[in-house]
Scaffold this motif. Structure first.
Motif, PDB file in Angstrom:
ATOM      1  N   ASN A 236     -23.335 -63.513-176.705  1.00  0.00           N
ATOM      2  CA  ASN A 236     -23.812 -63.234-175.346  1.00  0.00           C
ATOM      3  C   ASN A 236     -25.329 -63.090-175.342  1.00  0.00           C
ATOM      4  O   ASN A 236     -25.849 -62.209-176.000  1.00  0.00           O
ATOM      5  CB  ASN A 236     -23.177 -61.948-174.808  1.00  0.00           C
ATOM      6  N   PRO A 237     -26.060 -63.949-174.602  1.00  0.00           N
ATOM      7  CA  PRO A 237     -25.587 -65.097-173.856  1.00  0.00           C
ATOM      8  C   PRO A 237     -24.924 -66.115-174.787  1.00  0.00           C
ATOM      9  O   PRO A 237     -25.290 -66.238-175.946  1.00  0.00           O
ATOM     10  CB  PRO A 237     -26.862 -65.685-173.251  1.00  0.00           C
ATOM     11  N   PHE A 243     -24.431 -66.084-169.314  1.00  0.00           N
ATOM     12  CA  PHE A 243     -24.211 -64.657-169.569  1.00  0.00           C
ATOM     13  C   PHE A 243     -22.728 -64.356-169.414  1.00  0.00           C
ATOM     14  O   PHE A 243     -22.102 -64.730-168.415  1.00  0.00           O
ATOM     15  CB  PHE A 243     -25.033 -63.807-168.598  1.00  0.00           C
ATOM     16  N   GLU A 244     -22.167 -63.688-170.423  1.00  0.00           N
ATOM     17  CA  GLU A 244     -20.747 -63.301-170.354  1.00  0.00           C
ATOM     18  C   GLU A 244     -20.657 -62.080-169.451  1.00  0.00           C
ATOM     19  O   GLU A 244     -20.767 -60.937-169.900  1.00  0.00           O
ATOM     20  CB  GLU A 244     -20.214 -62.986-171.760  1.00  0.00           C
ATOM     21  N   GLU A 245     -20.465 -62.339-168.178  1.00  0.00           N
ATOM     22  CA  GLU A 245     -20.587 -61.229-167.227  1.00  0.00           C
ATOM     23  C   GLU A 245     -19.416 -60.267-167.241  1.00  0.00           C
ATOM     24  O   GLU A 245     -19.522 -59.170-166.689  1.00  0.00           O
ATOM     25  CB  GLU A 245     -20.852 -61.764-165.814  1.00  0.00           C
ATOM     26  N   HIS A 246     -18.311 -60.651-167.911  1.00  0.00           N
ATOM     27  CA  HIS A 246     -17.170 -59.723-167.989  1.00  0.00           C
ATOM     28  C   HIS A 246     -17.175 -58.936-169.294  1.00  0.00           C
ATOM     29  O   HIS A 246     -16.163 -58.334-169.659  1.00  0.00           O
ATOM     30  CB  HIS A 246     -15.851 -60.502-167.870  1.00  0.00           C
TER      31      HIS A 246
END
Ligand code: PLP
Length: 506
Positions: A236-237, A243-246
């Motif tokens: 991440n990223p 972007f790994e938003e979770h």
């Protein structure tokens, strides 16, 4: 008698002249002339001894190793000419995605060459190495602060070794609790070193597919997560520049089943000063100093892949660790009973620690944050200029890099052709055909080093190539045209490399 043009060209062709850059450079072995040397020793003023007599028969060989014999100037010119064939960050934008080929300030090089650092020996007494130890100690604490981790070790000598060390710590953690787990989850967009590090630690690698939007979704992790899973390794990223938003929810899911979260922090350049993996719930991560913290990456140079951990994993850090005594003196210590052990003989690539230290000190917290902001802005700017001309597989705001593909390019022009044609426009090609989840990927990472004009020049070159694909595709398919050698047979070079020079039969 002066040489005519034909003669000059012939001389250039055998490397006796520096006409232009398109000369053929013979190997030093081919230039060798018996008896020529690059040194001059003063006449002997002590009695000559027979080496076999003084050293013993077995210590002296009479089969000469066949090294080239040349004068100093020939060697200097040879290597200087070869250096002009290289693409370099100091020559121009180097958009090699996933490598963060940013400009490395010369100040950091000067610091790494300070005699006290460059001449330090790993076996020197701690009492004599207080400066070096203090630099290691401080850099570890700054990396911990930047990442939100509790402890950092600079021991791993590459990103991949940081991953190996991280997963060894994960294994040690579970084993110490008597919890035998057999699997590691790895998203399909991961850098190849992630599954390799898990497999080297004896884990079965379970691939988790990213969603159609390119990011990892909690439901996919939940479905794969079980009490036999030791860790999830997530970048991440990600290698898709997203972007790994979770991530926070994903960490909760993994923790709920007793697993740990490993973060491949090689792309930290996009987060510096803006977000911290430790705050997202990550337990262990590595950094790539040679991407984010100012050591040139690529070309097989030195690496440093520090690992950061939360307190639960601190007992397993690699040794030696730096400790501060009651008297304020720093010392290397092997006293860490649950450590995963040593990763190598001494302390890693110390010059890189000095560069990273100088980089952090000269930028400060605001400067680090600005790096990340500019890196992200630059990647998004390029994406905005190229969208509509190149296929964008995951069309959403990106972090440090943007991914395009050759889908829909006219004239059957492929990713490889675009990369080769970029060389004619004066650019090192981007990373191509990686990540594997994108067919025909072109992975472009401009970094924060580039000005608006520099980005525009690169975007113009990309747009010109796309137009050429429509108007004169053969020109793109047969590129490069302005290099010393044109399109190489890369399959032959990979499958049947000629790695050793053999003298021609007399
Ligand atoms: C995302 C990612 N992970 C891991 C690595 C591996 O690092 P190294 O090449 O130092 O082993 C890299 C290298 O560029 C990377 O980009």
């Amino acid at each position: 008698m002066s040489a005519g043009n034909g003669e000059l060209e012939r001389l250039a062709a055998v490397g006796n002249s520096t006409l232009g850059l398109a000369y053929e450079e013979p190997l030093l072995f081919e230039r060798s002339r018996p008896g020529r040397t690059g040194y001059a020793l003063p006449p002997l003023d002590v009695p000559e001894v027979d080496p076999a007599e003084s050293l013993g028969e077995g210590a002296v060989r009479d089969d000469l190793p066949g090294l080239p014999e040349l004068s100093e100037v020939e060697v200097v010119r040879h290597f200087t000419r070869l250096s002009t064939w290289n693409a370099a960050v100091d020559l121009g934008l180097y958009p090699l995605g996933s490598c963060t080929m940013k400009y490395n300030p010369k100040l950091n090089e000067q610091m790494a060459r300070l005699p006290g650092f460059a001449g330090a020996h790993p076996l020197q007494d701690d009492a004599e190495s207080q400066g070096a130890l203090s630099l290691v100690h401080r850099l570890e604490s700054w990396l911990a602060e930047v990442s939100g981790m509790d402890r950092v070790s600079l021991q791993p000598a590459a990103g991949a070794q940081g991953e190996l060390a991280g997963i060894m710590m994960v294994r040690a953690y579970h084993e110490r609790r008597g919890d035998r787990r057999s699997k590691v989850l790895v998203p399909d967009s991961a850098h190849g070193t992630n599954p390799a590090s898990a497999a080297l630690n004896g884990y079965e690698v379970v691939t988790v597919a990213a969603g159609e939007d390119g990011i990892l979704h909690p439901e996919a992790v939940e479905a794969a997560m079980g009490e036999d899973v030791a860790a999830l390794m997530v970048t991440n990223p990600s290698t898709l520049g997203l972007f790994e938003e979770h991530i926070a929810r994903i960490c909760e899911i993994v923790h709920a089943k007793g697993g740990l979260v490993y973060l491949d922090g090689a792309n930290l350049n996009a987060l510096l000063g803006a977000a911290r993996p430790g705050d997202m719930g990550v337990d262990v991560m590595h950094f790539n100093l040679h991407k984010t913290f100012s050591t040139p990456h690529g070309g097989g140079g030195p690496g440093a892949g520090p690992v950061g951990v939360k307190e639960v994993l601190a007992p397993h850090l690699p040794i030696p660790v730096v400790r501060e005594g009651d008297d304020g003196q720093l010392a290397w210590s092997d006293d860490l009973p649950h450590s995963i052990g040593r990763l190598h003989g001494s302390h890693g690539n110390f010059g890189m620690f000095v560069r990273a230290y100088a980089y952090v000190r000269s930028l400060g917290p605001d400067g680090l944050r600005r790096c990340a902001e500019m890196a992200v802005l630059n990647a998004n700017y390029l994406l905005a200029r190229l969208r509509g001309h190149y296929h964008v597989p995951y069309d959403r705001p990106v972090m440090h890099e943007c991914i395009l593909s050759d889908r829909g390019l006219a004239g059957e022009v492929s990713t490889l052709d675009v990369a080769k044609r970029l060389i004619d426009y004066g650019y090192h090609p981007p990373t191509i055909y990686f990540p594997l989840v994108v067919h025909g990927a072109l992975m472009i990472e401009p970094t924060e080093s580039e000005s608006l004009e520099g980005l525009d020049r690169f975007a113009d070159a990309m747009l010109a190539i796309e137009a050429e694909a429509r108007e004169d595709p053969e020109r793109v398919r047969s590129a490069p045209h302005h290099t010393r050698l044109s399109r190489l047979d890369e399959t032959q070079a990979a499958r049947k490399p000629i790695l050793r020079w053999e003298p021609e039969e007399a």
